[in-house]
Design a protein around this motif. Structure first.
Motif, PDB file in Angstrom:
ATOM      1  N   SER A  58       0.734  -1.293   0.159  1.00 16.30           N
ATOM      2  CA  SER A  58      -0.005  -0.100  -0.106  1.00 16.30           C
ATOM      3  C   SER A  58       1.019   1.168   0.065  1.00 16.30           C
ATOM      4  CB  SER A  58      -1.007  -0.189   1.159  1.00 16.30           C
ATOM      5  OG  SER A  58      -0.396   0.295   2.270  1.00 16.30           O
ATOM      6  N   LEU A  59       2.189   1.219   0.709  1.00 12.34           N
ATOM      7  CA  LEU A  59       2.849   2.414   0.603  1.00 12.34           C
ATOM      8  C   LEU A  59       3.324   2.541  -0.771  1.00 12.34           C
ATOM      9  CD1 LEU A  59       4.764   4.345   1.751  1.00 12.34           C
ATOM     10  CD2 LEU A  59       6.660   2.536   2.131  1.00 12.34           C
ATOM     11  N   ARG A  60       3.805   1.514  -1.591  1.00 11.01           N
ATOM     12  CA  ARG A  60       4.360   1.500  -2.950  1.00 11.01           C
ATOM     13  C   ARG A  60       3.154   2.184  -3.975  1.00 11.01           C
ATOM     14  NH1 ARG A  60       5.039  -1.444  -7.853  1.00 11.01           N
ATOM     15  NH2 ARG A  60       3.346  -2.841  -7.334  1.00 11.01           N
ATOM     16  N   GLN A  61       2.110   1.692  -3.574  1.00  8.34           N
ATOM     17  CA  GLN A  61       0.662   2.165  -4.493  1.00  8.34           C
ATOM     18  C   GLN A  61       0.595   3.774  -4.141  1.00  8.34           C
ATOM     19  OE1 GLN A  61      -0.698   0.775  -6.967  1.00  8.34           O
ATOM     20  NE2 GLN A  61       0.196  -1.216  -6.555  1.00  8.34           N
ATOM     21  N   THR A  62       0.929   4.152  -2.856  1.00  7.63           N
ATOM     22  CA  THR A  62       0.553   5.494  -2.397  1.00  7.63           C
ATOM     23  C   THR A  62       1.657   6.467  -3.373  1.00  7.63           C
ATOM     24  OG1 THR A  62      -0.106   4.621  -0.392  1.00  7.63           O
ATOM     25  CG2 THR A  62       0.726   6.970  -0.550  1.00  7.63           C
ATOM     26  N   TYR A  63       2.812   5.915  -3.615  1.00  9.95           N
ATOM     27  CA  TYR A  63       3.814   6.585  -4.124  1.00  9.95           C
ATOM     28  C   TYR A  63       3.403   6.515  -5.686  1.00  9.95           C
ATOM     29  CZ  TYR A  63       7.227   6.390  -0.208  1.00  9.95           C
ATOM     30  OH  TYR A  63       7.826   6.612   0.864  1.00  9.95           O
ATOM     31  N   ALA A 231       9.010  10.027   7.473  1.00  7.47           N
ATOM     32  CA  ALA A 231       8.194  10.275   6.575  1.00  7.47           C
ATOM     33  C   ALA A 231       8.949  10.711   5.208  1.00  7.47           C
ATOM     34  CB  ALA A 231       7.282  11.504   6.939  1.00  7.47           C
ATOM     35  N   VAL A 232       8.097  10.748   4.222  1.00  2.00           N
ATOM     36  CA  VAL A 232       8.835  11.009   2.857  1.00  2.00           C
ATOM     37  C   VAL A 232       7.983  12.174   2.272  1.00  2.00           C
ATOM     38  CG1 VAL A 232       9.090   9.837   0.442  1.00  2.00           C
ATOM     39  CG2 VAL A 232       9.791   8.621   2.316  1.00  2.00           C
ATOM     40  N   SER A 233       8.363  13.049   1.946  1.00  2.00           N
ATOM     41  CA  SER A 233       7.928  14.334   1.254  1.00  2.00           C
ATOM     42  C   SER A 233       8.472  14.492  -0.219  1.00  2.00           C
ATOM     43  CB  SER A 233       8.236  15.573   1.990  1.00  2.00           C
ATOM     44  OG  SER A 233       7.740  16.715   1.402  1.00  2.00           O
ATOM     45  N   PRO A 241       3.221   7.707   8.708  1.00  2.00           N
ATOM     46  CA  PRO A 241       2.445   6.764   9.694  1.00  2.00           C
ATOM     47  C   PRO A 241       1.004   7.596  10.115  1.00  2.00           C
ATOM     48  CG  PRO A 241       4.610   6.699  10.603  1.00  2.00           C
ATOM     49  CD  PRO A 241       4.315   7.901   9.536  1.00  2.00           C
ATOM     50  N   SER A 242      -0.069   6.779   9.709  1.00  2.00           N
ATOM     51  CA  SER A 242      -1.312   7.578   9.870  1.00  2.00           C
ATOM     52  C   SER A 242      -1.734   7.738  11.299  1.00  2.00           C
ATOM     53  CB  SER A 242      -2.450   6.388   9.443  1.00  2.00           C
ATOM     54  OG  SER A 242      -2.464   5.268   9.646  1.00  2.00           O
ATOM     55  N   THR A 243      -1.033   7.183  12.220  1.00  2.00           N
ATOM     56  CA  THR A 243      -1.011   7.497  13.662  1.00  2.00           C
ATOM     57  C   THR A 243      -0.610   8.608  14.301  1.00  2.00           C
ATOM     58  OG1 THR A 243       0.748   5.939  13.912  1.00  2.00           O
ATOM     59  CG2 THR A 243      -1.162   4.859  14.438  1.00  2.00           C
ATOM     60  N   ALA A 244       0.121   9.217  13.330  1.00  2.00           N
ATOM     61  CA  ALA A 244       0.990  10.689  13.570  1.00  2.00           C
ATOM     62  C   ALA A 244      -0.170  11.568  13.344  1.00  2.00           C
ATOM     63  CB  ALA A 244       2.187  10.759  13.253  1.00  2.00           C
ATOM     64  N   THR A 245      -1.213  11.633  14.111  1.00  2.00           N
ATOM     65  CA  THR A 245      -2.266  12.642  13.771  1.00  2.00           C
ATOM     66  C   THR A 245      -2.073  14.180  14.236  1.00  2.00           C
ATOM     67  OG1 THR A 245      -3.084  12.090  15.848  1.00  2.00           O
ATOM     68  CG2 THR A 245      -4.149  10.991  13.866  1.00  2.00           C
ATOM     69  N   PRO A 258      -0.791  15.925   4.196  1.00  2.00           N
ATOM     70  CA  PRO A 258      -0.244  14.722   4.844  1.00  2.00           C
ATOM     71  C   PRO A 258      -1.231  13.565   4.059  1.00  2.00           C
ATOM     72  CG  PRO A 258      -1.753  15.829   6.233  1.00  2.00           C
ATOM     73  CD  PRO A 258      -1.427  16.974   4.965  1.00  2.00           C
ATOM     74  N   VAL A 259      -0.380  12.423   3.939  1.00  2.66           N
ATOM     75  CA  VAL A 259      -0.868  11.146   3.468  1.00  2.66           C
ATOM     76  C   VAL A 259      -0.600   9.989   4.318  1.00  2.66           C
ATOM     77  CG1 VAL A 259      -0.948   9.495   1.132  1.00  2.66           C
ATOM     78  CG2 VAL A 259      -0.364  12.140   0.965  1.00  2.66           C
ATOM     79  N   GLY A 260      -1.412   9.640   5.174  1.00  8.05           N
ATOM     80  CA  GLY A 260      -1.359   8.484   6.242  1.00  8.05           C
ATOM     81  C   GLY A 260      -1.414   7.194   5.572  1.00  8.05           C
ATOM     82  N   VAL A 261      -0.403   6.299   6.026  1.00 10.33           N
ATOM     83  CA  VAL A 261      -0.248   4.989   5.637  1.00 10.33           C
ATOM     84  C   VAL A 261      -0.037   3.998   6.947  1.00 10.33           C
ATOM     85  CG1 VAL A 261       0.427   5.177   3.193  1.00 10.33           C
ATOM     86  CG2 VAL A 261       2.149   5.026   5.061  1.00 10.33           C
ATOM     87  N   ASP A 262      -0.554   2.726   6.814  1.00  7.68           N
ATOM     88  CA  ASP A 262      -0.386   1.943   7.926  1.00  7.68           C
ATOM     89  C   ASP A 262       0.724   0.968   7.629  1.00  7.68           C
ATOM     90  OD1 ASP A 262      -0.735   0.125  10.285  1.00  7.68           O
ATOM     91  OD2 ASP A 262      -2.555  -0.514   9.417  1.00  7.68           O
ATOM     92  N   LEU A 263       1.852   1.130   8.530  1.00  8.30           N
ATOM     93  CA  LEU A 263       2.947   0.402   8.515  1.00  8.30           C
ATOM     94  C   LEU A 263       3.065  -0.246   9.944  1.00  8.30           C
ATOM     95  CD1 LEU A 263       5.581   1.975   5.880  1.00  8.30           C
ATOM     96  CD2 LEU A 263       3.816   0.241   5.320  1.00  8.30           C
ATOM     97  N   SER A 264       2.092  -0.549  10.670  1.00  7.06           N
ATOM     98  CA  SER A 264       2.605  -1.105  11.977  1.00  7.06           C
ATOM     99  C   SER A 264       3.143  -2.698  11.965  1.00  7.06           C
ATOM    100  CB  SER A 264       0.722  -1.415  12.578  1.00  7.06           C
ATOM    101  OG  SER A 264       0.182  -2.539  11.841  1.00  7.06           O
ATOM    102  N   GLU A 265       3.121  -3.247  11.003  1.00  4.33           N
ATOM    103  CA  GLU A 265       3.957  -4.413  11.249  1.00  4.33           C
ATOM    104  C   GLU A 265       5.384  -4.305  11.120  1.00  4.33           C
ATOM    105  OE1 GLU A 265       1.502  -6.471  12.072  1.00  4.33           O
ATOM    106  OE2 GLU A 265       3.149  -8.115  12.570  1.00  4.33           O
TER     107      GLU A 265
END
Ligand code: ARG
Length: 282
Positions: A58-63, A231-233, A241-245, A258-265
């Motif tokens: 999902s991170l790759r798809q976001t980019y 983060a990557v700008s 990370p989406s948790t950094a609200t 901001p574009v939040g993603v979940d990389l909890s694992e």
């Protein structure tokens, strides 16, 4: 030496410009937490590899959705941390310096990334002399490189980067083991703009950052401890990370998206967005 950085004024926040980037990523096909080389890694807790792969995808798809190019390096068996491509080197103006890892568990990643860099059509690729963990500890901010030390990268590597690329390198001392790489405590947002967690730095380094970047976003502990600064700008869109609200709110207030993603694992290994991403700068 005095480094004079133009400072953006409030009115300029409105128009942040995204520029297309070229990233290198490594699919976490062999991801695991079976050794502990930072305080995030708990071998008794393990990690869900299938979930890590989905989150990474999902991170790759976001980019890709943001219009960036993503290249892939083949993951190698026995190198569970190879997903953290940021550590594989530093590429500046089409020239690369390879990485040399601190811990034996990751030593073989150095040559693996070097082989990829050598085949990537860059102007030069240099094998490192000193221990350095690539973009984990070297962050390019416009015509400046910020360089971390304290846990991983040898300060000797800071001089090596300055001499190799002819770019001023500013050494920063990390003091909190949770923020063992510079990219866990500081995010580059634009050519003259950063966000960071002051408490992760020594008093002198904090003063240096304050002097160079008086308008920087200061992150709080809650955002820092979910690796919100990892983060990557692209100059406008900030993938984090989406948790950094709270940090996301601060970014919005400064004109970023901001574009939040979940990389909890992947966080279970002490990494997040930036750790998974090496920028190949032309
Ligand atoms: N488990 C890896 C290590 O401790 C995580 C690396 C994270 N990468 C980064 N660029 N901060 O080396």
């Amino acid at each position: 030496m005095t480094v004079v950085l133009p400072r953006p004024r409030a009115a300029e926040h409105a128009e942040r410009i995204a520029t297309p980037r070229r990233y290198l990523m490594c699919r976490p096909d062999h991801f695991a937490v079976d050794y502990a080389i930072n305080p995030w890694m708990d071998v008794t807790r393990g990690a869900d590899r299938a979930l890590a792969i989905r989150q990474w995808e999902s991170l790759r798809q976001t980019y890709l959705a943001l219009g960036h190019e993503v290249q892939l390096i083949d993951p190698e068996p026995g190198l569970p941390d190879m997903v953290f491509a940021a550590n594989g080197g530093l590429v500046f103006e089409g020239e690369a310096l390879g990485a040399r890892f601190t811990h034996p568990e990751r030593h073989a990643e150095g040559p693996a990334y070097l082989r990829w860099l050598r085949a990537a059509g860059l102007k030069t690729v240099t094998e490192p002399v000193h221990v350095n963990e690539g973009e984990g500890d070297f962050l390019v901010v416009g015509d400046l490189v910020l360089a971390g030390t304290g846990f991983r990268t040898d300060p000797g590597a800071h001089g090596e980067v300055q001499e190799l690329f002819g770019v001023p390198v500013v050494s920063l001392h990390l003091v909190d083991p949770r923020f063992y790489h510079l990219d866990t405590a500081l995010a580059v947002l634009g050519d003259h703009d950063i966000a960071y967690y002051p408490e992760a730095f020594s008093p002198g380094s904090r003063a240096v950052l304050q002097r160079l970047f008086p308008d920087a976003i200061l992150a709080g502990e809650q955002d820092a401890t979910v690796l919100g600064l990892n983060a990557v700008s692209d100059g406008r869109n900030v993938v984090l990370p989406s948790t950094a609200t709270d940090l996301a709110d601060q970014l919005r207030a400064h004109g970023y998206t901001p574009v939040g993603v979940d990389l909890s694992e992947l966080l279970k290994a002490g990494g997040s967005v930036k750790c998974c991403t090496l920028e190949i700068r032309a």
